[in-house]
Design an enzyme around this catalytic site. Structure first.
Site, mmCIF file in Angstrom:
data_model
loop_
_atom_site.group_PDB
_atom_site.id
_atom_site.type_symbol
_atom_site.label_atom_id
_atom_site.label_comp_id
_atom_site.label_asym_id
_atom_site.label_seq_id
_atom_site.Cartn_x
_atom_site.Cartn_y
_atom_site.Cartn_z
ATOM 1 C CG HIS A 4 0.636 -60.887 -77.709
ATOM 2 N ND1 HIS A 4 -0.339 -61.727 -78.116
ATOM 3 C CD2 HIS A 4 0.830 -61.435 -76.460
ATOM 4 C CE1 HIS A 4 -0.586 -62.727 -77.431
ATOM 5 N NE2 HIS A 4 0.296 -62.714 -76.407
ATOM 6 C CG ASP A 52 -1.079 -60.536 -81.120
ATOM 7 O OD1 ASP A 52 -0.093 -61.235 -81.261
ATOM 8 O OD2 ASP A 52 -1.885 -60.836 -80.120
ATOM 9 C CB SER A 68 -1.228 -64.543 -73.913
ATOM 10 O OG SER A 68 -0.314 -65.465 -74.877
#
Length: 489
Positions: free
Chosen positions: A451, A426, A168
């Site tokens: 994710h 995601d 991320s």
């Protein structure tokens, strides 16, 4: 399309090598949590201005494990994201499995202004103390720490290659480390790294489109039921106070909706729940943070369709996230969702203040909804909207385009040795790199992946697609280590 059937990697050098090297590489490892030490490393408050704070320092929290380390082995360095590094340690498992295979030292470094790595103690989040929170300062922290680690652990730093890992925002940082400090980092695995979106280089309507698409994939009726629920709320809101009172009761809110602004914030609170459910759409249940069942998109969609009407369906779906303990009698919007410069919202946690500041300065997340290409009420989050909030909250004005200028925009080709991995479930994926940039900057798309799925602790329910991607990642990382130490295959 079955998850095991498709693995999108667009460079033959990757797939050919895996068949040779990883016949015996396990897709599920018993390695879970090797013992580690918590250390504190003195970092300069300001790496770039010698006059502002002089030699003043703060203590950066660092987690270190030498459980698998072989002297002169590689160093696997996790570039911490927007949260306590201890939480990230618990979520990320693949790096530990790789460390066992490559006999690597494991280092998880906490990002300044998060967790315990606070520059000014209790006054860290005062407006006048926020100016040292930048991507550049965080990367400099990591660079100084890496330099110290290699000097401390390796008689010859050249034989201890450092591989950066991140997921991320942490994945954005791992890629940036390779771009900015290639002398220190031999390669980077950037999982779910929205490098283009963060730099303001995407259209601004893809995130919530892709949340909607995740629900549509399971059942096209789900987005329509969500739209029905919002349409009914809009109809009720048109009745004034009485209508807002009915919405308050039907959505089981702790505090009554008083104005249209309250209604918009509730819409965003709902939108955030659907976004998290899409991000966490894993084939197994999770309990680290909110407890969610396997495939929460499917499970919440079933609740939507079984409900008596659209509003009740939305209530049931968001309750899967916000009331995962089943103990709440009402929902506190002000606790769960705080408007900020991130359109998915912030919370009341201290780290949320730091993230709000970052999205008010360098990081751009201008994502809007229109109720046409997505299932949410129209909500334009523009540069002007962002600027107004940032001036009111922090007294700063965002600088659009600066991150792209500083970190190469979309022209990444001059760099090398970066893996950009994304799951096709995601909703952040289109903010990242989905096509190979060169033979050594490769994109891996995980069919049926959520994710940061490749970085998570390997699970028996993992689809073949993520198993294959991990194998390819392991091969490339091994190659980077050999190249850095002049070893032959």
């Amino acid at each position: 399309m079955a998850a095991a059937d498709v693995l999108v990697v667009r460079h033959s050098v990757v797939s050919l090598a895996v068949a040779v090297l990883f016949v015996t590489f396990p897709h599920f490892s018993a390695t879970r949590d090797p013992p580690h030490e918590t250390r504190y490393f003195n970092q300069y408050l300001d790496h770039f201005n010698f006059a502002s704070h002089g030699a003043e320092t703060f203590q950066e929290r660092v987690l270190v494990s030498d459980a698998f380390w072989r002297k002169e082995g590689p160093i696997f360095f996790y570039t911490g994201n927007e949260g306590p590094i201890t939480s990230i340690w618990n979520e990320v498992g693949f790096i530990k499995d790789l460390a066992e295979k490559f006999e690597a030292l494991i280092v998880f470094a906490e990002h300044r202004y998060y967790g315990e790595s606070l520059l000014f103690g209790e006054t860290t989040f005062n407006k006048e103390n926020m100016g040292l929170l930048t991507v550049e300062q965080a990367l400099a922290d990591y660079a100084v720490l890496i330099t110290n680690l290699t000097a401390s652990y390796c008689e010859d730093p050249d034989v201890c290659p450092v591989i950066a890992f991140g997921g991320s925002y942490g994945g954005v940082l791992s890629a940036f480390m390779r771009l900015k400090y290639p002398n220190l980092v031999a390669g980077a695995l950037a999982s779910s790294a929205n490098v283009y979106m963060s730099a303001g280089l995407t259209p601004g309507n893809e995130l919530f489109q892709d949340v909607t698409e995740d629900f549509r994939r399971y059942n096209p009726r789900c987005p329509e039921r969500v739209r029905e629920g919002f349409a009914e709320m809009e109809r009720l809101a048109g009745q004034g106070k009485q209508g807002l009172h009915e919405i308050t009761n039907r959505m089981r809110l702790c505090s009554p909706l008083q104005h249209h602004t309250d209604l918009v914030n509730m819409y965003r609170w709902v939108r955030e729940a659907f976004t998290v459910l899409a991000m966490e759409d894993l084939p197994y249940s999770i309990s680290n943070g909110p407890s969610l069942p396997a495939y929460p998109v499917n499970a919440s969609c079933d609740l939507l369709l079984k409900a008596s009407d659209g509003i009740e369906g939305i209530l049931q779906a968001v309750g899967m996230l916000y009331n995962f303990t089943s103990n709440l009698t009402c929902f506190d919007l002000h606790r769960d969702f705080v408007p900020c410069a991130d359109p998915t919202g912030c919370s009341l946690m201290p780290g949320a203040q730091a993230w709000d500041y970052q999205t008010c300065t360098e990081i751009s997340l201008l994502e809007s909804t229109n109720n046409v290409t997505d299932m949410f009420p129209p909500d334009a989050f523009t540069e002007e909207t962002r600027a107004v909030h940032c001036q009111q909250r922090w007294g700063v004005t965002p600088r659009p385009g600066w991150l792209a200028t500083q970190f190469w925009g979309k022209d990444l080709k001059p760099s090398s040795n970066i893996i950009f991995s994304n799951g096709d479930l995601d909703p952040w994926r289109r903010g990242g790199v989905l096509q190979n940039v060169s033979s050594s900057i490769v994109a891996m798309v995980i069919e049926g992946g959520a994710h940061m799925m490749d970085l998570r602790v390997p699970n028996p329910a993992d689809p073949q697609s993520v198993i294959h991607v991990r194998q390819q990642e392991a091969y490339l990382i091994g190659r980077w280590i050999r190249e850095a130490t002049n070893q032959r295959e």
